[in-house]
Design an enzyme around this catalytic site. Structure first.
Site, PDB file in Angstrom:
ATOM      1  CE1 TYR A 141      -4.505   0.726   0.363  1.00 37.77           C
ATOM      2  CE2 TYR A 141      -3.557   2.683   1.352  1.00 37.77           C
ATOM      3  CZ  TYR A 141      -4.624   2.033   0.781  1.00 37.77           C
ATOM      4  OH  TYR A 141      -5.817   2.687   0.643  1.00 37.77           O
ATOM      5  CE  LYS A 157      -2.840 -15.965  -2.314  1.00 38.63           C
ATOM      6  NZ  LYS A 157      -4.063 -16.780  -2.481  1.00 38.63           N
ATOM      7  CG  ASP A 170      -7.350 -16.767  -1.443  1.00 37.36           C
ATOM      8  OD1 ASP A 170      -6.639 -16.749  -0.420  1.00 37.36           O
ATOM      9  OD2 ASP A 170      -7.147 -17.539  -2.392  1.00 37.36           O
ATOM     10  CG  ASP A 218      -7.881  -0.382   1.312  1.00 38.44           C
ATOM     11  OD1 ASP A 218      -8.557   0.423   1.970  1.00 38.44           O
ATOM     12  OD2 ASP A 218      -7.725  -0.305   0.081  1.00 38.44           O
TER      13      ASP A 218
END
Ligand code: NAI
Length: 337
Positions: free
Chosen positions: A124, A172, A205, A229
């Site tokens: 980010y 992840k 996910d 986010d």
């Protein structure tokens, strides 16, 4: 004794929703003296800088700010003032509660989770390198041990303070093995210091799917910046949308409270914006300042008004405007004084 708090009216719907919060606080006689600071588009047009040094100095002086959303141009233009502000003031915890509200139509009625998003690093930070214009771009994500430790500690401390059973870490690490792998590893290390709180991890996910299907399983979620986010907006969709979801950026020295949503240029200046998200952010601020009685007074009034379909704003299927909704809350406060 009055407490000085910096208020940044921001862009788009920002001035409308900050006016609403100020009116409600005045009705509730909250002992806050607002100090105006400017950032975002307006500041950029006047000074060439969307985050002038003066506003940073103001927050450093008064320690606490309430900030409306700031517009960041998409795909061009200046760097996000929000990201710069979080980095400059070391506001490392982005805290975003998502709580079902009685009477507000949403997919579930029993969601009560809070996302702790690392606020200063990850992908980010916007470090992009043009290798070949229009054809090849590389971007850099930064993850450091110290930044992982402080956000994960903050999440566990929150769980302990609020007697919540579980912290779930989103990552992840199957693909981003070193970066979010480090985040996960440190999560395991810190969890050992909190044997009273259950710790689990989830690939991000899967976490997104689990949040849609079974959101009740989550208490505290902790994750890296970009993932946080996205899933905090997802969480907001579980409880009525961006119009009702508050947030706080907290560091060791300073705190800046702001809604999850952006400047909503599509409805700006039309008296349609729902001020609830900024109002609830300001209520998080009142708790932070130890003004619990004012917090309760305003929250109870807002919940009563939100439960009435006629009075709610259009995003919640109601007929109210920004100003009529605000006035209804003021009437409730006046009636309960
Ligand atoms: P957005 O959150 O501004 O709007 C998304 C949708 O939600 C729009 O349809 C909007 O009308 C609606 N919405 C948002 N807040 C609402 C409210 N209080 N009441 C009723 N409806 C509401 O997101 P978008 O369009 O992606 O971003 C617009 C601008 O805001 C961009 O420049 C973006 O960079 C900036 N932004 C700033 C943030 C901040 O200052 N913390 C956070 C997110 C975006």
């Amino acid at each position: 004794m009055e407490r000085n708090v910096v208020i940044i009216p921001g862009d788009g719907i920002g001035p409308e929703i900050t006016a609403s919060v100020k009116k409600i606080f005045a009705e509730a006689e909250v002992p806050i003296n607002w100090i105006e600071g400017f950032a975002g588009n307006e500041a950029f047009e006047k000074t060439g800088n969307p985050l002038p040094e003066e506003v940073i100095e103001l927050i450093k002086e008064h320690k606490v700010a309430l900030k409306a959303p700031l517009t960041t141009p998409v795909g061009k233009g200046f760097r996000s003032a929000n990201v710069t502000l979080r980095q400059r003031l070391e506001l490392y915890s982005n805290v975003r509660p998502a709580l079902s509200l009685p009477g507000v139509k949403s997919p579930y009625t029993d969601v009560n989770l809070v996302t702790f998003r690392e606020n200063t690093q990850g992908l980010y930070i916007g470090k992009e390198r043009i290798i070949e214009p229009d054809s090849h771009i590389e971007l850099v994500g930064v993850i450091t041990r110290i930044a992982c430790e402080r956000i994960i500690h903050a999440a566990f401390e929150y769980a302990r303070k609020h007697k919540l059973k579980k912290v779930t870490l989103g990552h992840k690490a199957n693909i981003l093995k070193e970066s979010t792998g480090l985040f996960l590893k440190i999560g395991g290390e810190i969890a050992a210091d909190y044997p009273d709180i259950k710790f689990e991890d989830m690939i991000i996910d899967n976490m997104a799917m689990q949040m849609v299907m079974h959101p009740q399983q989550f208490n505290v979620i902790v994750t890296t910046n970009l993932f946080g986010d996205i899933i905090s907006d997802l969480a907001s969709g579980l409880v009525g949308g961006l119009g009702v979801t508050p947030g706080a950026n907290i560091g060791d020295e300073y705190a800046v409270f702001e809604a999850v949503h952006g400047s909503a240029p599509d409805i700006a200046g039309q008296n349609k914006a729902n001020p609830t998200a900024l109002l609830f952010s300001s209520l998080m601020m009142l708790r932070h300042l130890g003004m619990d009685d004012k917090h309760d007074l305003i929250r109870n009034a807002a919940l009563k008004v939100l439960a009435d379909p006629e009075l709610r704003t259009g995003d919640l299927g109601g007929k109210g405007s920004t100003t009529s909704f605000t006035d209804a809350i003021c009437r409730e406060i006046a009636a309960s004084k």
